[in-house]
Design a protein around this motif. Structure first.
Motif, PDB file in Angstrom:
ATOM      1  N   ARG A 177       0.773  -1.203   0.101  1.00 16.44           N
ATOM      2  CA  ARG A 177       0.044  -0.101  -0.139  1.00 16.44           C
ATOM      3  C   ARG A 177       1.025   1.111  -0.027  1.00 16.44           C
ATOM      4  N   ALA A 178       1.924   1.219   0.704  1.00 17.26           N
ATOM      5  CA  ALA A 178       2.769   2.368   0.773  1.00 17.26           C
ATOM      6  C   ALA A 178       3.447   2.438  -0.538  1.00 17.26           C
ATOM      7  N   VAL A 179       3.988   1.524  -1.210  1.00 15.93           N
ATOM      8  CA  VAL A 179       4.487   1.856  -2.682  1.00 15.93           C
ATOM      9  C   VAL A 179       3.452   2.086  -3.538  1.00 15.93           C
ATOM     10  N   LEU A 180       2.096   1.653  -3.367  1.00 16.24           N
ATOM     11  CA  LEU A 180       1.108   2.150  -4.356  1.00 16.24           C
ATOM     12  C   LEU A 180       0.749   3.820  -4.121  1.00 16.24           C
ATOM     13  N   ALA A 181       0.807   3.842  -3.095  1.00 19.30           N
ATOM     14  CA  ALA A 181       0.417   5.441  -2.391  1.00 19.30           C
ATOM     15  C   ALA A 181       1.390   6.288  -3.248  1.00 19.30           C
ATOM     16  N   THR A 182       2.592   6.003  -3.905  1.00 19.24           N
ATOM     17  CA  THR A 182       3.478   6.960  -4.439  1.00 19.24           C
ATOM     18  C   THR A 182       3.064   7.226  -5.685  1.00 19.24           C
ATOM     19  N   GLY A 183       1.983   6.478  -6.424  1.00 21.50           N
ATOM     20  CA  GLY A 183       1.601   6.601  -7.696  1.00 21.50           C
ATOM     21  C   GLY A 183       2.341   5.628  -8.751  1.00 21.50           C
ATOM     22  N   LEU A 184       3.315   4.691  -8.250  1.00 17.90           N
ATOM     23  CA  LEU A 184       3.872   3.838  -9.169  1.00 17.90           C
ATOM     24  C   LEU A 184       2.967   2.486  -9.440  1.00 17.90           C
ATOM     25  N   HIS A 185       2.762   1.813 -10.316  1.00 18.22           N
ATOM     26  CA  HIS A 185       2.360   0.808 -10.902  1.00 18.22           C
ATOM     27  C   HIS A 185       3.193  -0.483 -10.835  1.00 18.22           C
ATOM     28  N   VAL A 186       2.878  -1.127  -9.731  1.00 20.86           N
ATOM     29  CA  VAL A 186       3.583  -2.554  -9.599  1.00 20.86           C
ATOM     30  C   VAL A 186       2.986  -3.739 -10.449  1.00 20.86           C
ATOM     31  N   VAL A 187       4.017  -4.097 -11.361  1.00 21.27           N
ATOM     32  CA  VAL A 187       3.769  -5.207 -12.223  1.00 21.27           C
ATOM     33  C   VAL A 187       4.091  -6.590 -11.806  1.00 21.27           C
ATOM     34  N   GLY A 188       4.775  -6.595 -10.846  1.00 27.45           N
ATOM     35  CA  GLY A 188       5.269  -7.960 -10.178  1.00 27.45           C
ATOM     36  C   GLY A 188       6.298  -7.839  -9.115  1.00 27.45           C
ATOM     37  N   VAL A 189       6.629  -9.066  -8.412  1.00 23.42           N
ATOM     38  CA  VAL A 189       7.599  -8.932  -7.476  1.00 23.42           C
ATOM     39  C   VAL A 189       8.639 -10.005  -7.740  1.00 23.42           C
ATOM     40  N   SER A 190       9.805  -9.704  -7.519  1.00 21.64           N
ATOM     41  CA  SER A 190      10.965 -10.618  -7.477  1.00 21.64           C
ATOM     42  C   SER A 190      11.764 -10.682  -6.354  1.00 21.64           C
ATOM     43  N   GLY A 191      12.645 -11.920  -6.446  1.00 24.64           N
ATOM     44  CA  GLY A 191      13.472 -12.062  -5.211  1.00 24.64           C
ATOM     45  C   GLY A 191      12.810 -12.460  -4.071  1.00 24.64           C
ATOM     46  N   CYS A 192      11.710 -13.107  -3.962  1.00 27.92           N
ATOM     47  CA  CYS A 192      10.998 -13.627  -2.699  1.00 27.92           C
ATOM     48  C   CYS A 192      11.486 -15.164  -2.545  1.00 27.92           C
ATOM     49  N   ARG A 193      11.938 -15.479  -1.560  1.00 30.89           N
ATOM     50  CA  ARG A 193      12.522 -16.815  -1.115  1.00 30.89           C
ATOM     51  C   ARG A 193      11.527 -17.358   0.073  1.00 30.89           C
ATOM     52  N   ASP A 194      10.640 -16.657   0.843  1.00 35.30           N
ATOM     53  CA  ASP A 194      10.196 -16.935   1.955  1.00 35.30           C
ATOM     54  C   ASP A 194       8.897 -17.197   1.574  1.00 35.30           C
ATOM     55  N   ALA A 195       8.546 -18.681   2.038  1.00 35.26           N
ATOM     56  CA  ALA A 195       7.126 -19.214   1.714  1.00 35.26           C
ATOM     57  C   ALA A 195       5.898 -18.371   2.013  1.00 35.26           C
ATOM     58  N   LYS A 196       6.032 -18.040   3.339  1.00 35.42           N
ATOM     59  CA  LYS A 196       4.679 -17.012   3.930  1.00 35.42           C
ATOM     60  C   LYS A 196       4.702 -15.662   2.974  1.00 35.42           C
ATOM     61  N   LEU A 197       5.881 -15.250   3.016  1.00 39.48           N
ATOM     62  CA  LEU A 197       5.937 -13.819   1.984  1.00 39.48           C
ATOM     63  C   LEU A 197       5.568 -14.089   0.533  1.00 39.48           C
ATOM     64  N   LYS A 198       5.493 -15.195   0.027  1.00 41.50           N
ATOM     65  CA  LYS A 198       5.334 -15.631  -1.415  1.00 41.50           C
ATOM     66  C   LYS A 198       3.983 -15.721  -1.298  1.00 41.50           C
TER      67      LYS A 198
END
Length: 223
Positions: free
Chosen positions: A66-87
Motif C-alpha cells: 500500500r505504501a508503494v502504491l501510494a506513491t503513484g507507481l504501478h507495481v507489475v510484479g515482485v522478484s527475489g522472494c524466497r520466503d514461503a509465507k511472504l510468497k
C-alpha cells in the motif's frame, strides 16, 4: 476465415526494479517519493518491479505494498522472494512472482552481427527521445534536459549530457556509457540506474565511463 482477435508475440521491456529493505512502510513511501520528485518524467506513474530479497519473512506485505502504491507507481510484479509465507502474501495481493534472468551470452558471430551504430550529429532537444535498436548510439552534440537516449548497445555522448541515457536496454549488462561532459538527470545500464544526486560529485561535468561490475553500476574517469 475470420481473423483471430488476438496475436501473441514475445517482446522486451525495460522496467525499473525497486529493491526494498527492512524499514517502516512510511519510510519506504517517503524514500520512493523523493526519487520520483528527482526524476518525475522517468518515474512518475511508471510501471515497476519490487525486489524483496532484503526483507525479513515477517514483513507486513499488505502495508508495504500500500505504501508503494501510494506513491503513484504501478507495481507489475515482485522478484527475489524466497520466503514461503511472504510468497503467499504476495500472491494473495494479486501480484505475480517474477524471476530476474540474466541476458544470454552471445556468440562472437551474433555479437558482430548486432554491433551496428546509429549516429546523431545534431543537438538532442528537450522532450526528444532517440532509440538505437540492436545497435550502439553515438551523439556528437549536446543532449538537453528532459531528452532521452536509449540504446540496446553502448552510448557515446561527445557534447554536454543533461538528459537521460539508458544503455543495454534489452538487458545486455556488458554495455557501457561514454560521456565527455557528464551532468545527466538519469543514467542506466541494463536496468541498473543512478539519478543525478547519486553520481559522485567529482565526476559532475567531467569525462566519464560507466559500466556494470558484478551487477553494480560503476563510474570511471574517461582518459
Amino acid at each position: 476465415m475470420s481473423q483471430t482477435p488476438i496475436e501473441l508475440k514475445g517482446s522486451n521491456f525495460t522496467l525499473s526494479v525497486i529493491h526494498v529493505y527492512d524499514a517502516q512502510p512510511e519510510e519506504i513511501r517517503r524514500a520512493i517519493e523523493e526519487k520520483v520528485e528527482q526524476a518525475p518524467e522517468f518515474l512518475q506513474d511508471a510501471p515497476v518491479v519490487i525486489n524483496v530479497t532484503g526483507l525479513r519473512h515477517n514483513t507486513p506485505w499488505e502495508e508495504l505494498s500500500r505504501a508503494v502504491l501510494a506513491t503513484g507507481l504501478h507495481v507489475v510484479g515482485v522478484s527475489g522472494c524466497r520466503d514461503a509465507k511472504l510468497k503467499q502474501a504476495i500472491v494473495r495481493s494479486g501480484l505475480p512472482l517474477l524471476t530476474e534472468g540474466k541476458a544470454p551470452k552471445r556468440s562472437v558471430a551474433e555479437t558482430s552481427a548486432a554491433v551496428r551504430t546509429r549516429l546523431i550529429n545534431t543537438p538532442v532537444r528537450s522532450g526528444q527521445q532517440i532509440y538505437a535498436r540492436n545497435s550502439d548510439l553515438i551523439v556528437t552534440s549536446s543532449v538537453s534536459a528532459s531528452a532521452e537516449l536509449i540504446a540496446d548497445g553502448n552510448i557515446h555522448i561527445y557534447g554536454m549530457m543533461r538528459g537521460r541515457a539508458l544503455a543495454g536496454a534489452s538487458g545486455n549488462g556488458e554495455c557501457q556509457i561514454f560521456c565527455t561532459h557528464l551532468s545527466p538527470e538519469l543514467i542506466s545500464i541494463a536496468g541498473q540506474y543512478w539519478l543525478s544526486d547519486q553520481i559522485p560529485a567529482e565526476f559532475s561535468g567531467k569525462a566519464a565511463r560507466l559500466c556494470l561490475q558484478d551487477g553494480t553500476l560503476t563510474i570511471h574517469p574517461l582518459i
